[in-house]
Design a protein around this motif. Structure first.
Motif, PDB file in Angstrom:
ATOM      1  N   PRO A  84       3.710   2.053   4.186  1.00 19.96           N
ATOM      2  CA  PRO A  84       3.704   0.852   5.184  1.00 19.96           C
ATOM      3  C   PRO A  84       2.442   0.172   5.032  1.00 19.96           C
ATOM      4  CG  PRO A  84       3.011   3.022   6.016  1.00 19.96           C
ATOM      5  CD  PRO A  84       3.402   3.446   4.768  1.00 19.96           C
ATOM      6  N   VAL A  85       2.656  -1.125   5.436  1.00 21.33           N
ATOM      7  CA  VAL A  85       1.556  -2.379   5.430  1.00 21.33           C
ATOM      8  C   VAL A  85       0.856  -2.080   6.713  1.00 21.33           C
ATOM      9  CG1 VAL A  85       1.347  -4.702   5.759  1.00 21.33           C
ATOM     10  CG2 VAL A  85       3.252  -3.779   4.393  1.00 21.33           C
ATOM     11  N   GLN A  86      -0.402  -2.082   6.314  1.00 24.37           N
ATOM     12  CA  GLN A  86      -1.619  -1.741   7.668  1.00 24.37           C
ATOM     13  C   GLN A  86      -1.597  -2.951   8.227  1.00 24.37           C
ATOM     14  OE1 GLN A  86      -5.312  -1.167   5.478  1.00 24.37           O
ATOM     15  NE2 GLN A  86      -4.637   0.785   4.688  1.00 24.37           N
ATOM     16  N   SER A  87      -1.598  -2.471   9.579  1.00 23.89           N
ATOM     17  CA  SER A  87      -1.490  -3.622  10.631  1.00 23.89           C
ATOM     18  C   SER A  87      -2.784  -4.554  10.835  1.00 23.89           C
ATOM     19  CB  SER A  87      -1.288  -3.012  12.170  1.00 23.89           C
ATOM     20  OG  SER A  87      -2.302  -2.007  12.461  1.00 23.89           O
ATOM     21  N   VAL A  88      -2.776  -5.813  11.084  1.00 27.69           N
ATOM     22  CA  VAL A  88      -3.749  -6.322  11.205  1.00 27.69           C
ATOM     23  C   VAL A  88      -4.762  -6.228  12.331  1.00 27.69           C
ATOM     24  CG1 VAL A  88      -2.459  -8.481   9.801  1.00 27.69           C
ATOM     25  CG2 VAL A  88      -2.622  -8.381  12.417  1.00 27.69           C
ATOM     26  N   GLY A  89      -5.971  -6.656  12.297  1.00 29.44           N
ATOM     27  CA  GLY A  89      -7.047  -6.198  13.155  1.00 29.44           C
ATOM     28  C   GLY A  89      -6.777  -6.733  14.671  1.00 29.44           C
ATOM     29  N   THR A  90      -7.062  -6.347  15.606  1.00 30.91           N
ATOM     30  CA  THR A  90      -6.893  -6.975  16.963  1.00 30.91           C
ATOM     31  C   THR A  90      -7.356  -8.525  16.877  1.00 30.91           C
ATOM     32  OG1 THR A  90      -7.073  -4.849  18.072  1.00 30.91           O
ATOM     33  CG2 THR A  90      -7.238  -6.634  19.599  1.00 30.91           C
ATOM     34  N   PHE A  91      -8.648  -8.654  16.348  1.00 32.98           N
ATOM     35  CA  PHE A  91      -9.387 -10.048  16.500  1.00 32.98           C
ATOM     36  C   PHE A  91      -8.248 -10.904  15.577  1.00 32.98           C
ATOM     37  CE2 PHE A  91     -11.743 -13.185  14.241  1.00 32.98           C
ATOM     38  CZ  PHE A  91     -12.266 -13.829  15.301  1.00 32.98           C
ATOM     39  N   THR A  92      -7.987 -10.505  14.566  1.00 31.62           N
ATOM     40  CA  THR A  92      -6.960 -11.380  13.562  1.00 31.62           C
ATOM     41  C   THR A  92      -5.615 -11.646  14.424  1.00 31.62           C
ATOM     42  OG1 THR A  92      -7.690 -10.511  11.779  1.00 31.62           O
ATOM     43  CG2 THR A  92      -5.779 -11.888  11.509  1.00 31.62           C
ATOM     44  N   ARG A  93      -5.063 -10.629  15.422  1.00 33.32           N
ATOM     45  CA  ARG A  93      -3.814 -10.737  15.841  1.00 33.32           C
ATOM     46  C   ARG A  93      -3.839 -11.860  17.235  1.00 33.32           C
ATOM     47  NH1 ARG A  93      -2.728  -6.026  16.407  1.00 33.32           N
ATOM     48  NH2 ARG A  93      -3.775  -5.557  18.239  1.00 33.32           N
ATOM     49  N   LEU A  94      -5.326 -11.726  17.775  1.00 31.39           N
ATOM     50  CA  LEU A  94      -5.514 -12.520  18.841  1.00 31.39           C
ATOM     51  C   LEU A  94      -5.811 -13.840  18.334  1.00 31.39           C
ATOM     52  CD1 LEU A  94      -7.615 -10.207  21.139  1.00 31.39           C
ATOM     53  CD2 LEU A  94      -5.504 -10.883  21.516  1.00 31.39           C
ATOM     54  N   ARG A  95      -6.423 -14.234  17.272  1.00 28.53           N
ATOM     55  CA  ARG A  95      -6.778 -15.525  16.763  1.00 28.53           C
ATOM     56  C   ARG A  95      -5.539 -16.211  16.221  1.00 28.53           C
ATOM     57  NH1 ARG A  95      -7.263 -17.439  11.629  1.00 28.53           N
ATOM     58  NH2 ARG A  95      -6.951 -15.386  10.593  1.00 28.53           N
ATOM     59  N   LEU A  96      -4.672 -15.441  15.517  1.00 27.48           N
ATOM     60  CA  LEU A  96      -3.141 -15.968  15.606  1.00 27.48           C
ATOM     61  C   LEU A  96      -2.507 -16.288  16.681  1.00 27.48           C
ATOM     62  CD1 LEU A  96      -2.333 -13.892  12.190  1.00 27.48           C
ATOM     63  CD2 LEU A  96      -3.047 -16.100  12.247  1.00 27.48           C
ATOM     64  N   ARG A  97      -2.469 -15.488  17.435  1.00 27.01           N
ATOM     65  CA  ARG A  97      -1.758 -15.867  18.893  1.00 27.01           C
ATOM     66  C   ARG A  97      -2.468 -17.197  19.649  1.00 27.01           C
ATOM     67  NH1 ARG A  97      -1.065 -11.107  22.774  1.00 27.01           N
ATOM     68  NH2 ARG A  97      -0.103 -10.421  20.901  1.00 27.01           N
ATOM     69  N   PHE A  98      -3.781 -17.258  19.641  1.00 24.96           N
ATOM     70  CA  PHE A  98      -4.324 -18.356  20.115  1.00 24.96           C
ATOM     71  C   PHE A  98      -4.007 -19.753  19.375  1.00 24.96           C
ATOM     72  CE2 PHE A  98      -8.073 -21.201  20.143  1.00 24.96           C
ATOM     73  CZ  PHE A  98      -7.806 -21.716  21.327  1.00 24.96           C
ATOM     74  N   ARG A  99      -3.981 -19.462  18.000  1.00 24.01           N
ATOM     75  CA  ARG A  99      -3.716 -20.611  17.136  1.00 24.01           C
ATOM     76  C   ARG A  99      -2.126 -21.070  17.362  1.00 24.01           C
ATOM     77  NH1 ARG A  99      -3.959 -20.471  10.497  1.00 24.01           N
ATOM     78  NH2 ARG A  99      -3.235 -22.520  10.275  1.00 24.01           N
ATOM     79  N   ALA A 100      -1.280 -20.258  17.619  1.00 24.89           N
ATOM     80  CA  ALA A 100       0.087 -20.709  17.932  1.00 24.89           C
ATOM     81  C   ALA A 100       0.324 -21.254  19.175  1.00 24.89           C
ATOM     82  CB  ALA A 100       1.119 -19.381  17.849  1.00 24.89           C
ATOM     83  N   TRP A 101      -0.407 -20.544  20.242  1.00 29.97           N
ATOM     84  CA  TRP A 101      -0.512 -21.602  21.728  1.00 29.97           C
ATOM     85  C   TRP A 101      -1.292 -22.724  21.678  1.00 29.97           C
ATOM     86  CZ3 TRP A 101      -4.726 -22.827  24.816  1.00 29.97           C
ATOM     87  CH2 TRP A 101      -4.398 -23.015  26.163  1.00 29.97           C
ATOM     88  N   ARG A 102      -2.271 -22.910  20.894  1.00 34.81           N
ATOM     89  CA  ARG A 102      -2.961 -24.161  20.785  1.00 34.81           C
ATOM     90  C   ARG A 102      -2.422 -25.276  19.914  1.00 34.81           C
ATOM     91  NH1 ARG A 102      -7.557 -24.025  16.832  1.00 34.81           N
ATOM     92  NH2 ARG A 102      -6.093 -24.465  15.341  1.00 34.81           N
ATOM     93  N   GLY A 103      -1.117 -24.795  19.184  1.00 36.28           N
ATOM     94  CA  GLY A 103      -0.583 -25.778  18.392  1.00 36.28           C
ATOM     95  C   GLY A 103       0.486 -26.358  19.074  1.00 36.28           C
TER      96      GLY A 103
END
Length: 200
Positions: free
Chosen positions: A6-25
Motif C-alpha cells: 500500500p502507498v503511504q499516505s501523505v502527511g497532514t501538512f501536505t494534505r492541508l496544503r493541497l486542499r488550500f491550494r485547490a480552494w485558492r485556485g
C-alpha cells in the motif's frame, strides 16, 4: 517492495496544503487578500496613538468615522471576493472607488499604503476569470487515452514514426543533369550564350 504494497499516505501538512491550494485556485484569492490588507491601515491609523519617546501623536479626527467605515467595507469586500465569486466584478469596482475616496477621507489613504493595496485588489478582482475545466482528451492511435495534444498552429504537422527502412539515395545515370552555367566554348567567339558581346 511489491505491487501489492500500500502507498503511504501523505502527511497532514501536505494534505492541508493541497486542499488550500485547490480552494485558492477557484477564487480571486490574491484580490481578496490585497483588499483586506488595504482596509486595515485605512481603518487603523486614524485611531492609532503613536509614541515617539515621551511624545504621543494622536491622529483621531472628525474623519475617523469615515475611515473606519471605509476600512470595514474594504475588509468585507475582500471576504466577499473569497466566498462569493459571482460578485467579484462589483466588489472589485467598489474596492477601487473606496480606495480613491480614502485619499481624501482617511489620511491620504492610510498613508498611501492602504490606497495601493485596495486599488491593486480591486483591479485583480475585476480582471479575474474562472478557469475552464480540462476537456477529456481523444483516444490515441493505439486506443489509449491521453494522446499528445494537437499543436495550436494549424501549419504544424504531426510527425509519424518511420515504419520501413528508407532506400539510400542513388544519383541518376545515363544523362547529365541540366546546368544553368554558360558553357566555356560560348565565350571563345566573343559572344555569350544570350547573343551579347563579351567585353574584356
Amino acid at each position: 517492495m511489491s505491487a501489492e504494497t500500500p502507498v503511504q499516505s501523505v502527511g497532514t501538512f501536505t494534505r492541508l496544503r493541497l486542499r488550500f491550494r485547490a480552494w485558492r485556485g477557484n477564487r480571486p484569492f490574491w484580490a481578496g487578500l490585497f483588499t483586506l490588507l488595504g482596509g486595515v491601515p485605512i481603518a487603523y491609523f486614524p485611531y492609532a496613538t503613536l509614541k515617539l519617546g515621551t511624545m504621543s501623536i494622536a491622529m483621531a479626527t472628525t474623519a475617523g468615522a469615515g475611515s473606519l467605515i471605509i476600512g470595514v467595507l474594504l475588509v468585507t469586500l475582500g471576504l466577499t471576493m473569497w466566498f462569493q465569486q459571482a460578485t467579484r466584478v462589483f466588489a472589485g469596482v467598489a474596492a477601487i472607488v473606496l480606495a480613491l475616496v480614502s485619499l481624501v477621507v482617511s489620511n491620504i489613504g492610510g498613508f498611501i499604503l492602504g490606497f495601493l493595496f485596495a486599488l491593486l485588489g480591486g483591479a485583480l478582482a475585476v480582471s479575474w476569470a474562472p478557469g475552464v475545466p480540462p476537456q477529456p482528451q481523444p483516444l490515441g492511435e493505439g486506443g489509449t487515452e491521453g494522446g499528445a495534444p494537437l499543436a495550436a498552429d494549424p501549419d504544424t504537422a504531426l510527425l509519424r514514426p518511420v515504419t520501413e527502412e528508407p532506400t539510400p539515395y542513388q544519383p541518376e545515370t545515363g544523362h547529365e543533369a541540366p546546368s544553368d552555367r554558360t558553357p566555356e566554348n560560348a565565350w571563345a567567339g566573343g559572344e555569350d550564350a544570350n547573343g551579347g558581346s563579351r567585353v574584356g
